[in-house]
Design an enzyme around this catalytic site. Structure first.
Site, PDB file in Angstrom:
ATOM      1  N   LYS A  62       0.842  -1.201   0.000  1.00 28.04           N
ATOM      2  CA  LYS A  62       0.000   0.000   0.000  1.00 28.04           C
ATOM      3  C   LYS A  62       0.880   1.256   0.000  1.00 28.04           C
ATOM      4  O   LYS A  62       1.927   1.275   0.650  1.00 28.04           O
ATOM      5  CB  LYS A  62      -0.897  -0.041   1.249  1.00 28.04           C
ATOM      6  CG  LYS A  62      -1.972   1.042   1.292  1.00 28.04           C
ATOM      7  CD  LYS A  62      -2.884   0.839   2.514  1.00 28.04           C
ATOM      8  CE  LYS A  62      -3.994   1.866   2.598  1.00 28.04           C
ATOM      9  NZ  LYS A  62      -4.899   1.636   3.741  1.00 28.04           N
TER      10      LYS A  62
ATOM     11  N   SER B   4      -9.796   1.578   2.704  1.00 22.32           N
ATOM     12  CA  SER B   4      -8.919   2.338   1.850  1.00 22.32           C
ATOM     13  C   SER B   4      -7.845   1.510   1.134  1.00 22.32           C
ATOM     14  O   SER B   4      -7.267   1.987   0.166  1.00 22.32           O
ATOM     15  CB  SER B   4      -8.241   3.424   2.673  1.00 22.32           C
ATOM     16  OG  SER B   4      -7.416   2.856   3.666  1.00 22.32           O
TER      17      SER B   4
ATOM     18  N   SER C 109     -10.005  -0.746   6.924  1.00 23.85           N
ATOM     19  CA  SER C 109      -9.405  -0.589   5.602  1.00 23.85           C
ATOM     20  C   SER C 109      -8.688  -1.795   5.020  1.00 23.85           C
ATOM     21  O   SER C 109      -8.317  -1.785   3.846  1.00 23.85           O
ATOM     22  CB  SER C 109      -8.436   0.591   5.600  1.00 23.85           C
ATOM     23  OG  SER C 109      -9.166   1.776   5.404  1.00 23.85           O
TER      24      SER C 109
HETATM   25  N1  GLN Z   1     -13.245   3.685   6.044  1.00 28.77           N
HETATM   26  C1  GLN Z   1     -12.805   4.112   7.329  1.00 28.77           C
HETATM   27  C2  GLN Z   1     -12.511   5.578   7.305  1.00 28.77           C
HETATM   28  O1  GLN Z   1     -12.800   6.174   6.340  1.00 28.77           O
HETATM   29  C3  GLN Z   1     -11.597   3.329   7.746  1.00 28.77           C
HETATM   30  C4  GLN Z   1     -10.363   3.759   7.069  1.00 28.77           C
HETATM   31  C5  GLN Z   1      -9.184   2.948   7.448  1.00 28.77           C
HETATM   32  O2  GLN Z   1      -9.304   1.905   8.072  1.00 28.77           O
HETATM   33  N2  GLN Z   1      -8.016   3.461   7.111  1.00 28.77           N
HETATM   34  O3  GLN Z   1     -11.988   6.140   8.215  1.00 28.77           O
END
Ligand code: GLN
Length: 493
Positions: free
Chosen positions: A80, A155, A179
């Protein structure tokens, strides 16, 4: 030539040792597959072609000399883009870091370099890991390999799509509120968020430091255990990282789970995670999974996690508070690309305004503003402090429940992958995607998302197993035997 499809870490290692193929052949095949398919999928932000081939050839040279190699030597992995690899770009999918090249390796990258893994490239994500669909990337869209009109989740959407589309053997993502697990569920792969502190966060571009964990996205549960074991452990550069208590036993259980012990597990089903509105297919899929797991001999028990309904609100105060503080460093002076605009900036404040105004996308700005507000004097007590107290209640819920059961099974998401653009207009509906994943982050517990293997058609759906702290062997062990029962082909040669 070995097909890249279903090529796991385990199978790669076996094939390499048996000389069915060379590491360079496989690295080259992946790179060609990426240039053929990734224009459509959009999993990668940058490719590490030269570096990947060089490392693969070096592994082949070692093998030719008869040297012993470890389970990760030559394994092509995607990383990532918020994880630093020295000399490669790390943008976190933000314009503000568009030209940033990492000057050091993340703690987990050092470990994987020692293991001689091959890094194929850096994957797309929501900007600074804020989002659930990868639509917040400043650079490109990533599509769900199962349906090009749908999001891959986020994400870590690029990492999940890369593994699902056979553009990498495995990948690493980061998980602050879901994410790793949500994109894994949407793309039909396995995603593990480890216990908070199990994996070093050194060299991970921070989103919300009390919640962030790096973890594996893989094709099988067995690979998840292998990759997790390779990256976990204490690191002097992350004061919250710890060696797992009783490491030796732990590693044995992790890599070679004992069915007898797994059969003795009792799994909790929390009513709060199965609301009326839950998508019908998701509900049915979990029911089928419960039956399969019962047939292994595992017992189920109804439990309650009463404070679950506060988890989302609690997260959306604590997370932005930490985001606003972590992202303060990107000001064009300390970090980040300085923007002067058409009119050159005339003073310091002007540099900040222009740099941050142009460098951050809407979602990042929204959270910085929200976070600054909840931390401001006069509001700190009623928002931030209150949210910390609620976080404790949520953690207590889990502690109480996990006295009665060994692990907890829930859906990962309220429904399968949604359409591109479907939720971009309304941030709140997007935030709801993580309602089942956020509590494990708030409580610091390990949680894995595993595809429902009984479901052979339509969009993938995942189920989640949340374990006790430092009990990854329970959830991965159960997942392993579940997969062996429902998808034995994953483990056949
Ligand atoms: N979708 C969640 C957010 O927008 C989690 C994001 C993540 O785990 N980095 O914060």
């Amino acid at each position: 030539m070995t097909p890249l499809k279903n090529l796991t870490i385990k199978k790669f290692n076996e094939g390499l040792v048996k000389k069915d193929f060379s590491a360079a052949e496989i690295a080259d095949a992946f790179l060609r597959e990426i240039s053929r398919k990734d224009g459509e999928i959009g999993a990668y932000l940058s490719i590490n072609e030269e570096g990947a081939l060089r490392e693969a050839e070096a592994v082949d040279a070692s093998l030719a000399k008869g040297e012993k190699i470890g389970p990760f030597a030559g394994v092509p992995i995607a990383i990532k883009d918020n994880i630093l690899i020295k000399g490669l770009r790390a943008t976190a999918a933000s314009k503000i870091l568009e030209n940033y090249t990492a000057s050091y390796d993340a703690g987990i990258i050092k470990k994987l370099k020692n293991e001689r893994a091959v890094f194929l490239g850096k994957t797309n994500m929501d900007e600074f890991a804020m989002g659930s669909s990868t639509e917040n990337s400043a650079f490109k869209m990533t599509k769900n390999p199962h349906d090009n009109e749908r999001v891959p989740g986020g994400s870590s959407g690029g990492s999940a799509a890369a593994v699902a589309a056979d553009l990498a053997v495995a990948a690493l993502g980061s998980d602050t509120g879901g994410s790793i697990r949500e994109p894994a569920a949407f793309c039909g792969v396995v995603g593990l968020k480890p216990t908070y502190g199990a994996v070093s966060r050194s060299g991970l571009i921070a989103m919300a430091s009390s919640l962030d964990q790096i973890g594996p996205i893989t094709k099988t549960v067995q690979d998840s255990a292998l990759l997790f074991n390779a990256i976990r452990g204490q690191d002097a550069l992350d004061a919250t990282s710890t060696e797992i208590p009783g490491s030796e036993n732990y590693i044995r259980e992790l890599l070679d789970p004992d069915l007898k012990k797994i059969k003795d597990l009792v799994i909790g089903i929390p009513g709060e995670y199965f609301p009326e509105e839950l998508d019908e297919t998701t509900k049915k899929s979990i029911d089928v999974t419960i039956k399969t797991v019962q047939s292994l001999g595992v017992k189920f028990k109804k439990i309650s996690l009463p404070n679950t309904r506060y988890a989302l609100s609690c997260y959306y105060i604590i997370m932005p508070a930490e985001v606003s503080s972590n992202l303060a460093r990107f000001d064009g002076i300390r970090y980040g690309r300085k923007t002067e605009g058409v009119q050159p900036a005339t003073n310091l404040k002007d540099i900040y305004f222009k740099t941050r105004g142009e460098g951050f996308g809407n979602e990042a700005k929204r959270r910085i503003i929200l976070g600054t507000f909840v931390l401001s004097s006069g509001y700190y007590d009623s928002y931030y402090k209150k949210a910390q107290q609620v976080r404790r209640l949520i953690k207590n819920d889990f502690e109480n429940a996990l006295k009665e059961v060994d692990a907890i099974m829930t859906p990962v998401t309220p429904g399968p992958a949604f359409k591109i653009g479907e939720k971009t207009e309304d941030p709140l509906t997007m935030y709801l995607s993580d309602i089942f994943t956020i509590p494990a982050n708030l409580a610091g517990l390990p949680a894995v998302s595993i595809p429902v293997r009984e479901k052979k058609e339509g969009l993938p759906i995942g189920f989640q197993l949340i374990g006790k702290a430092w009990r990854e062997p329970d959830i991965l062990g159960l997942g392993f035997y579940y997969e062996k029962t429902t998808a034995p082909e994953l483990y056949e040669n």
